[in-house]
Design an enzyme around this catalytic site. Sequence first.
Site, PDB file in Angstrom:
ATOM      1  N   ARG A   1      -4.622   0.862   3.273  1.00  0.00           N
ATOM      2  CA  ARG A   1      -4.024  -0.142   2.393  1.00  0.00           C
ATOM      3  C   ARG A   1      -3.391  -1.276   3.199  1.00  0.00           C
ATOM      4  O   ARG A   1      -3.417  -2.428   2.793  1.00  0.00           O
ATOM      5  CB  ARG A   1      -2.963   0.539   1.528  1.00  0.00           C
ATOM      6  CG  ARG A   1      -2.527  -0.232   0.329  1.00  0.00           C
ATOM      7  CD  ARG A   1      -1.408   0.471  -0.455  1.00  0.00           C
ATOM      8  NE  ARG A   1      -1.370   1.899  -0.383  1.00  0.00           N
ATOM      9  CZ  ARG A   1      -1.882   2.735  -1.301  1.00  0.00           C
ATOM     10  NH1 ARG A   1      -2.468   2.240  -2.366  1.00  0.00           N
ATOM     11  NH2 ARG A   1      -1.777   4.040  -1.149  1.00  0.00           N
ATOM     12  N   TYR A   2      -2.761  -0.929   4.306  1.00  0.00           N
ATOM     13  CA  TYR A   2      -2.099  -1.911   5.168  1.00  0.00           C
ATOM     14  C   TYR A   2      -2.875  -1.980   6.486  1.00  0.00           C
ATOM     15  O   TYR A   2      -3.429  -0.966   6.931  1.00  0.00           O
ATOM     16  CB  TYR A   2      -0.663  -1.479   5.474  1.00  0.00           C
ATOM     17  CG  TYR A   2       0.172  -1.148   4.260  1.00  0.00           C
ATOM     18  CD1 TYR A   2       0.810  -2.156   3.533  1.00  0.00           C
ATOM     19  CD2 TYR A   2       0.352   0.168   3.859  1.00  0.00           C
ATOM     20  CE1 TYR A   2       1.588  -1.844   2.433  1.00  0.00           C
ATOM     21  CE2 TYR A   2       1.133   0.484   2.765  1.00  0.00           C
ATOM     22  CZ  TYR A   2       1.758  -0.522   2.043  1.00  0.00           C
ATOM     23  OH  TYR A   2       2.524  -0.211   0.964  1.00  0.00           O
TER      24      TYR A   2
ATOM     25  N   ARG B   1      -2.031   0.826   9.526  1.00  0.00           N
ATOM     26  CA  ARG B   1      -1.852   2.256   9.302  1.00  0.00           C
ATOM     27  C   ARG B   1      -2.792   2.774   8.209  1.00  0.00           C
ATOM     28  O   ARG B   1      -3.188   2.005   7.324  1.00  0.00           O
ATOM     29  CB  ARG B   1      -0.402   2.586   8.942  1.00  0.00           C
ATOM     30  CG  ARG B   1       0.153   1.810   7.765  1.00  0.00           C
ATOM     31  CD  ARG B   1       1.674   1.712   7.906  1.00  0.00           C
ATOM     32  NE  ARG B   1       2.326   1.085   6.786  1.00  0.00           N
ATOM     33  CZ  ARG B   1       2.547  -0.221   6.681  1.00  0.00           C
ATOM     34  NH1 ARG B   1       2.098  -1.050   7.608  1.00  0.00           N
ATOM     35  NH2 ARG B   1       3.193  -0.715   5.646  1.00  0.00           N
TER      36      ARG B   1
ATOM     37  N   CYS C   1      -0.797  21.948  -2.513  1.00  0.00           N
ATOM     38  CA  CYS C   1       0.622  21.866  -2.130  1.00  0.00           C
ATOM     39  C   CYS C   1       1.231  23.266  -2.236  1.00  0.00           C
ATOM     40  O   CYS C   1       0.704  24.130  -2.952  1.00  0.00           O
ATOM     41  CB  CYS C   1       1.389  20.943  -3.075  1.00  0.00           C
ATOM     42  SG  CYS C   1       0.757  19.267  -3.085  1.00  0.00           S
TER      43      CYS C   1
ATOM     44  N   CYS D   1       5.208  19.381  -8.024  1.00  0.00           N
ATOM     45  CA  CYS D   1       6.306  18.630  -8.639  1.00  0.00           C
ATOM     46  C   CYS D   1       5.815  18.085  -9.985  1.00  0.00           C
ATOM     47  O   CYS D   1       4.693  17.549 -10.057  1.00  0.00           O
ATOM     48  CB  CYS D   1       6.708  17.479  -7.728  1.00  0.00           C
ATOM     49  SG  CYS D   1       6.916  17.997  -6.011  1.00  0.00           S
TER      50      CYS D   1
ATOM     51  N   CYS E   1       4.623  14.363  -9.971  1.00  0.00           N
ATOM     52  CA  CYS E   1       3.789  13.954  -8.827  1.00  0.00           C
ATOM     53  C   CYS E   1       2.937  12.724  -9.147  1.00  0.00           C
ATOM     54  O   CYS E   1       2.280  12.664 -10.184  1.00  0.00           O
ATOM     55  CB  CYS E   1       2.876  15.105  -8.432  1.00  0.00           C
ATOM     56  SG  CYS E   1       1.739  14.657  -7.108  1.00  0.00           S
TER      57      CYS E   1
ATOM     58  N   ARG F   1       0.284  11.912  -7.524  1.00  0.00           N
ATOM     59  CA  ARG F   1      -1.141  12.229  -7.328  1.00  0.00           C
ATOM     60  C   ARG F   1      -1.535  13.448  -8.157  1.00  0.00           C
ATOM     61  O   ARG F   1      -2.439  14.202  -7.787  1.00  0.00           O
ATOM     62  CB  ARG F   1      -1.430  12.477  -5.833  1.00  0.00           C
ATOM     63  CG  ARG F   1      -1.250  11.255  -4.971  1.00  0.00           C
ATOM     64  CD  ARG F   1      -2.011  11.315  -3.650  1.00  0.00           C
ATOM     65  NE  ARG F   1      -1.826  10.081  -2.923  1.00  0.00           N
ATOM     66  CZ  ARG F   1      -1.097   9.960  -1.809  1.00  0.00           C
ATOM     67  NH1 ARG F   1      -0.517  11.024  -1.277  1.00  0.00           N
ATOM     68  NH2 ARG F   1      -0.964   8.785  -1.218  1.00  0.00           N
TER      69      ARG F   1
ATOM     70  N   ASP G   1       6.653   6.406 -10.281  1.00  0.00           N
ATOM     71  CA  ASP G   1       5.333   5.785 -10.458  1.00  0.00           C
ATOM     72  C   ASP G   1       4.821   6.031 -11.881  1.00  0.00           C
ATOM     73  O   ASP G   1       5.256   6.959 -12.569  1.00  0.00           O
ATOM     74  CB  ASP G   1       4.341   6.379  -9.451  1.00  0.00           C
ATOM     75  CG  ASP G   1       4.693   5.979  -8.025  1.00  0.00           C
ATOM     76  OD1 ASP G   1       4.875   4.778  -7.786  1.00  0.00           O
ATOM     77  OD2 ASP G   1       4.811   6.881  -7.165  1.00  0.00           O
TER      78      ASP G   1
ATOM     79  N   ASP H   1       6.078   1.180  -5.735  1.00  0.00           N
ATOM     80  CA  ASP H   1       4.663   1.066  -5.391  1.00  0.00           C
ATOM     81  C   ASP H   1       4.013   0.245  -6.494  1.00  0.00           C
ATOM     82  O   ASP H   1       4.001   0.669  -7.663  1.00  0.00           O
ATOM     83  CB  ASP H   1       4.022   2.457  -5.302  1.00  0.00           C
ATOM     84  CG  ASP H   1       3.757   2.858  -3.868  1.00  0.00           C
ATOM     85  OD1 ASP H   1       2.942   2.171  -3.216  1.00  0.00           O
ATOM     86  OD2 ASP H   1       4.361   3.831  -3.405  1.00  0.00           O
TER      87      ASP H   1
ATOM     88  N   LYS I   1       3.814  -1.035  -1.413  1.00  0.00           N
ATOM     89  CA  LYS I   1       5.177  -0.883  -1.937  1.00  0.00           C
ATOM     90  C   LYS I   1       6.045  -2.036  -1.476  1.00  0.00           C
ATOM     91  O   LYS I   1       5.839  -2.581  -0.382  1.00  0.00           O
ATOM     92  CB  LYS I   1       5.775   0.474  -1.574  1.00  0.00           C
ATOM     93  CG  LYS I   1       5.896   0.796  -0.103  1.00  0.00           C
ATOM     94  CD  LYS I   1       6.611   2.120   0.100  1.00  0.00           C
ATOM     95  CE  LYS I   1       5.772   3.338  -0.229  1.00  0.00           C
ATOM     96  NZ  LYS I   1       4.531   3.472   0.541  1.00  0.00           N
TER      97      LYS I   1
HETATM   98  S1  SF4 Z   1       4.867  15.087  -4.891  1.00  0.00           S
HETATM   99 FE1  SF4 Z   1       2.775  15.785  -5.389  1.00  0.00          FE
HETATM  100  S2  SF4 Z   1       1.716  15.816  -3.428  1.00  0.00           S
HETATM  101 FE2  SF4 Z   1       3.914  15.824  -2.969  1.00  0.00          FE
HETATM  102  S3  SF4 Z   1       4.492  18.009  -2.827  1.00  0.00           S
HETATM  103 FE3  SF4 Z   1       4.915  17.351  -4.925  1.00  0.00          FE
HETATM  104  S4  SF4 Z   1       3.035  17.918  -6.008  1.00  0.00           S
HETATM  105 FE4  SF4 Z   1       2.487  17.902  -3.844  1.00  0.00          FE
END
Ligand code: SF4
Length: 377
Positions: A98-99, A102, A111, A115, A118, A120, A281, A318, A325
């Site tokens: 994206r940049y 990096r 994972c 979360c 999340c 993603r 997000d 973001d 971001k």
């Molecule tokens: S934010 Fe998403 S990618 Fe990061 S640890 Fe939690 S579930 Fe996994």
Amino acid sequence: MNRTFAMTKARQTLRSADDLIAAGLAPAGRRDVLARVAERYALALPAEVSGRINPADSADPIARQFIPDPRELDTLAEENADPIGDDRHSPVEGIVHRYPDRVLLKLTHVCAVYCRFCFRREMIGPHGRGPLSGPALAAALDYIRAHGEIWEVILTGGDPLVLSPRRLKEIVGALAAIDHVKIIRVHTRVPVVAPERVTPALVRALKAKGKATYLVLHANHSHELSPAVRAACARVVDAGIPMLCQSVLLRGVNDDVETLGALMRALVECRIKPYYLHHGDLAPGTAHWRTTIEEGRALMRALHGRLSGLCQPTYVLDIPGGHGKSPIGPCYLTQTRTNGSARYEIEDYLGRRHAYPPAGPSRVRSKSSAPTRSAAR
Ligand code: SF4
């Protein structure tokens, strides 16, 4: 709750509505709706996480982050499966460029914990995009080798620290062998949700001779920093790997100044520098987590008024669509114009405003008269 079951489960990862109910972390009456949420978005609570939840506290900040909520099934029109536009910047599988200087290298979409907010969430989990295959990883490394402008590689996913130390060592070694890559950054939640995985072997695997490794933790509440977690982070820092932390501003978890301040201080006490505070997000089914930007700015202003500079993260958004971001304030400097002449006003940590003279060619002093500035401030 069956005591034998609960004791066995306490050592296992909880992965279903039935597991949560059996462990006493959800009422049986919610089985169907929780199962529907878990079918849609991955669910996992390792023992370190479930063991820290206080079932008697309906506002427990650990439970809120990891136990499914029926509101996750409501998706708003503005929410998006790829809210920060990763795919738009993915020239080869596993790479997000994206940049200019990096890239992200997404090694896995698994994972240790999932979360509920999340960003993603549509890509990760057992039904997500899966791990990067051997040929795909080789192609991703070729891409990095071919782009001399890539100074930093960020290992992310999913969570790269679910991989074995042996696998991580191979990948870090391959990156370290690329001359123009100087920095290897690892984004992870593992030290706070599975600290036992942060073994000396894993820490050694992250280090590469001649390159700098940084580890960026994800933590949102001081309750996440248990003694075992603090010890895991100390193993990383003691090995010479600097740690930073990114947090997400979450309604009902850390959207008050006392809670955020306690988190930032606890991190710094663990030698972890708060790096980013992310505005939520636009991921599907996460509207109930997002504060307003005005609320976020007010919290940042309150932190500025109370805490050491070491404890101040940058509040960032973001930009949807993959535009990167940007910091979103607050801003302490305003420019005013009186009778055609501009001047600045700067706000101090107590909210008082002070005039500051505008800079301009007529105000530049000669080198000989300029004061030297070498002392720490
Ligand atoms: S934010 Fe998403 S990618 Fe990061 S640890 Fe939690 S579930 Fe996994």
